[in-house]
Write an enzyme that holds these catalytic residues in place. Structure first.
Site, PDB file in Angstrom:
ATOM      1  N   ASP A 255       0.657  -1.503   0.121  1.00 31.88           N
ATOM      2  CA  ASP A 255      -0.141   0.181   0.516  1.00 31.88           C
ATOM      3  C   ASP A 255       1.032   1.516  -0.191  1.00 31.88           C
ATOM      4  OD1 ASP A 255      -2.053  -2.065   0.693  1.00 31.88           O
ATOM      5  OD2 ASP A 255      -3.346  -1.035   1.787  1.00 31.88           O
TER       6      ASP A 255
ATOM      7  N   LYS B  11      -6.978   3.684  -3.649  1.00 40.70           N
ATOM      8  CA  LYS B  11      -7.350   3.784  -1.869  1.00 40.70           C
ATOM      9  C   LYS B  11      -7.445   5.199  -1.538  1.00 40.70           C
ATOM     10  CE  LYS B  11      -5.263   2.239   2.660  1.00 40.70           C
ATOM     11  NZ  LYS B  11      -4.181   1.878   3.133  1.00 40.70           N
TER      12      LYS B  11
ATOM     13  N   LYS C  33      -9.903   0.342  -2.382  1.00 41.33           N
ATOM     14  CA  LYS C  33      -9.981   0.572  -0.900  1.00 41.33           C
ATOM     15  C   LYS C  33     -10.352   1.691  -0.133  1.00 41.33           C
ATOM     16  CE  LYS C  33      -7.035  -0.878   2.682  1.00 41.33           C
ATOM     17  NZ  LYS C  33      -5.563  -1.900   3.198  1.00 41.33           N
TER      18      LYS C  33
END
Length: 252
Positions: A97, A160, A193
């Site tokens: 991430d 995300k 996300k």
């Protein structure tokens, strides 16, 4: 979707997260135990790179281990980001991430951001890559859309919302923009996300509905939808067990 169904869906798509500066090996041990619930496993745990090996050894292969890179500040610092990616991969991590250099994007350095993301994507293969755009800092629809497009063009697997470390985390408004860009891209593998500030099943349900509206119900799987959270699991377990959240014990 009723709350019980939403809770089961959110559990299956949950990246159970602990990214506190003071995290210890004991904290990660507890996190990994929590990831394997009586109602089924979460999708992944998300930790600092230094805890990847411990988490991987503590979990079954069905639960992915994610770790953060260039986190949380999102500097335009490619060597640092690549070092984080290398650490995660070498320790047996499954997912990265990485924080998009959002301040650089706000300063008009889109080309530099695109190059950064391309290099991280190359270095991180074959791991799953999630790009954190920090939508709460970008604020405008135009910048959120641009960041999402840059991440998708670089070949990310997920876009995300947030690090969870900024004053504004995930919002349905930002999510709608990001999901719209994913839908427009035509990339059938690309996922979304929602991360930061999501603590209840009711809140998660709103994102499930948004994802279904923009990408179709077939996208409501861990391969295309994730929730990044620590506290959300308490409400999921309370909903599924029929107990008040206060009776669900947790160290997080």
């Amino acid at each position: 979707m009723d709350l019980h169904a939403a809770a089961r869906q959110a559990l299956a798509c949950l990246d159970l997260t602990s990214l506190n500066e003071a995290d210890s090996a004991a904290d990660i041990e507890a996190l990994c135990r929590r990831a394997q619930t009586e109602f089924g496993p979460v999708a992944a745990v998300c930790v600092w790179p230094r805890f990847v090996a411990q988490a991987r050894a503590s979990l079954p292969a069905s639960i992915k281990v994610a770790a953060v890179a260039n986190f949380p500040d999102g500097a335009l610092d490619l060597p640092r980001a690549l070092a984080d990616v290398q650490t995660i991969a070498a320790a047996g991590g499954d997912e990265v991430d990485v924080v998009l250099p959002y301040r650089a994007l706000m300063a008009g350095q889109a080309a530099e951001v695109a190059e950064f993301l391309a290099e991280v994507r190359h270095a991180s293969r074959p791991l799953t890559l999630k790009v954190i755009i920090e939508s709460g800092e970008l604020r405008t629809t135009e910048l959120i859309a641009e960041a999402t497009r840059l991440a998708l063009m670089a070949g990310t697997d997920f876009v995300k919302t947030s690090t969870g470390k900024s004053s504004v985390s995930a919002t349905p408004q930002a999510a709608a923009v990001m999901l719209g860009e994913i839908a427009t891209s035509g990339l059938s593998h690309a996922g979304f996300k929602a991360s930061g500030g999501i603590r209840t099943v009711a809140e998660a349900e709103a994102y499930l509905q948004l994802a279904a509206d923009k990408l179709g119900t077939a996208a409501l799987t861990p391969q295309r939808l994730r929730f990044g959270a620590s506290g959300l699991l308490n409400d999921i377990l309370a909903t599924l067990s029929g107990q008040p959240p206060a009776l669900i014990t947790s160290a997080y």
